[in-house]
Design a protein around this motif. Sequence first.
Motif, PDB file in Angstrom:
ATOM      1  N   ALA A 255       0.829  -1.210   0.000  1.00  0.00           N
ATOM      2  CA  ALA A 255       0.000   0.000   0.000  1.00  0.00           C
ATOM      3  C   ALA A 255       0.860   1.255   0.000  1.00  0.00           C
ATOM      4  CB  ALA A 255      -0.926  -0.009   1.218  1.00  0.00           C
ATOM      5  N   ASP A 256       1.933   1.250   0.773  1.00  0.00           N
ATOM      6  CA  ASP A 256       2.811   2.416   0.825  1.00  0.00           C
ATOM      7  C   ASP A 256       3.513   2.637  -0.511  1.00  0.00           C
ATOM      8  OD1 ASP A 256       2.076   2.819   3.424  1.00  0.00           O
ATOM      9  OD2 ASP A 256       3.870   1.911   4.292  1.00  0.00           O
ATOM     10  N   ALA A 259       1.036   4.173  -2.868  1.00  0.00           N
ATOM     11  CA  ALA A 259       0.771   5.570  -2.506  1.00  0.00           C
ATOM     12  C   ALA A 259       1.875   6.499  -2.983  1.00  0.00           C
ATOM     13  CB  ALA A 259       0.605   5.691  -0.998  1.00  0.00           C
ATOM     14  N   ASP A 267      -5.260   3.535  -2.861  1.00  0.00           N
ATOM     15  CA  ASP A 267      -5.270   2.940  -1.525  1.00  0.00           C
ATOM     16  C   ASP A 267      -6.422   1.956  -1.353  1.00  0.00           C
ATOM     17  OD1 ASP A 267      -4.245   2.954   1.333  1.00  0.00           O
ATOM     18  OD2 ASP A 267      -6.345   3.514   1.641  1.00  0.00           O
ATOM     19  N   ARG A 271      -6.259  -2.145  -0.698  1.00  0.00           N
ATOM     20  CA  ARG A 271      -6.898  -2.760   0.468  1.00  0.00           C
ATOM     21  C   ARG A 271      -7.880  -3.856   0.051  1.00  0.00           C
ATOM     22  NH1 ARG A 271      -5.759  -0.352   5.163  1.00  0.00           N
ATOM     23  NH2 ARG A 271      -4.704   1.670   5.033  1.00  0.00           N
TER      24      ARG A 271
END
Length: 416
Positions: A255-256, A259, A267, A271
Motif C-alpha cells: 500500500a505504501d 501511494a 489505496d 486494500r
Amino acid sequence: MTSPALHRRLGLGDAVFIGLGSMIGAGVFAVWAPAAQAAGAGLLVGLAIAAVVAFGNATSSAQLAAAHPTSGGTYAYGRAELGPWWGFVAGWGFVVGKIASCAAMALTFAAYVAPPGGERLVGIAAVIVLTAVNWFGVTRTAGAARVVVVVLAALAVAVSAAFAGGAASGGLSAGSLWSGGLYGILQSAGLLFFAFAGYARIATMGEEVRDPRRVIPRAIVIAFAVALVIYAVVAVAVLSALGPAAVAASAQPVADAAAHSGWAWVDIVVRVGAAAASLGALLALVAGVSRTTFAMAREGDLPRYLGAVHPRWHVPHRAEVSAAVVIVILVASVDLRGAIGFSSFGVLLYYLVANLAAWRQHGDARRYPRALQVVGAAGCVVLAVTLPWPSVVAGAIVAAIGIAYRGIRLRVSRAA
C-alpha cells in the motif's frame, strides 16, 4: 471396515486456482517487511534462493502425488516411502506450520479492513466464516478461491502505481543486493519461502481431484510458476518505490509503495486486493490443514474422532472445526511476523520429508532428476536453521512435542 473417503470433484483449473489462492495471499501483502529487515534489498537474492528450493520441493511433491493419489500430502507419501515415523514428522510439521499460516492470513486480512483496535476480532470472524464455507463442500471452496484470485487484478494496479511514482532515493543497486550479508539473505529466503508453500495445498487434495496422477503434477508446476512471476514483480516494485529501509519499517509495504504514485484512489484498490488475497489463502489453508489432520486421524496418529467425513457434505468436518478453534486462539494471541517464521519452520520440515521420500522412488514413479531432490532437501535444512532464532527454537520444541506424543501413544497402545 472401509475407511471414509472423499469425493473426486476437482479438475486442473480448480487445483491451480486453489494453489494460487494459497500462494499469492500467503505472502504478497505480508512478507516484505520481515524479509527486508533481514536482508534489505538482498531480499531479491533471498527470493531467488527460496524459489530454487521451492521448485525442488514442488517437483518432489508432484512426483509423489502422481504415485500416491490420496489425501494427506507428504504425510501419506512419507508413510508409504519411508515409514510411519517419517510420515508423522511430515504431517505434524504441516499441521502446526499451516495453522500458523492461517493465523498470519487472518491477521493480514484484518490489518487491511478492520478499524484500529478491532484487528483481532475481525481476524477471528474471518476464520469462522471461511470454516463454514469449507464445511459446505470442496467445490464451493474451489469456486471461492477462483473469485479471490481474479480479484488480485487489483494487485496489478498497485504495482503499476508503484512504478509510476518513480524510484526512491537509496533504492535498488547491484551493490545493495549483498548488503545484508549471507546470513541475512538466507534468513530472508526462509521467510520468503512462506510465500511459496501453497502448492502443498494441491497435493493434500489427492482424493478430491479427478485423474490425480495427471492433474496434480501439472497443477503444482503451473501454480508455482505463476506465483513466482507475481512475487518477483511485486518485490522489485516495492523496493524501487520505497527503498529497503522504508520497506523494512512499513506495516503495509504494498500500500505504501502504491501511494508513492500520488494516486489517491489506489489505496482502496490495494486494500480490497489485500483483503481478497488473504481470504483466498485462508480459505485454502483451512481446507488443507483439515485434510492432513483427517488423514493422520484415519491412520491413528491423531485422535480417530477427527477422521470423520460429513455424510451430506463429504468433508472432514470434525478436523475442520478443531483446526479452526486452534487458529482462533492464535489470532487472538500471536504476532504476525512471528507466525510467518514459525510457519516456515514447520513447512520446511514437511518438505524435507517430501524430498527424502521422492529420492526413494524408482522406475516408472520417477518423473524428475534426483538432483532436484538433493537441492530441495539441502535447501530445507539450510533455510530452517537460518530463520530468526525464536522461530527455530519454537519450531524445534513443537516438533519434539509431536514426536513425544506419538511415542507415548504407541507405547500405551502396545501395553493395552
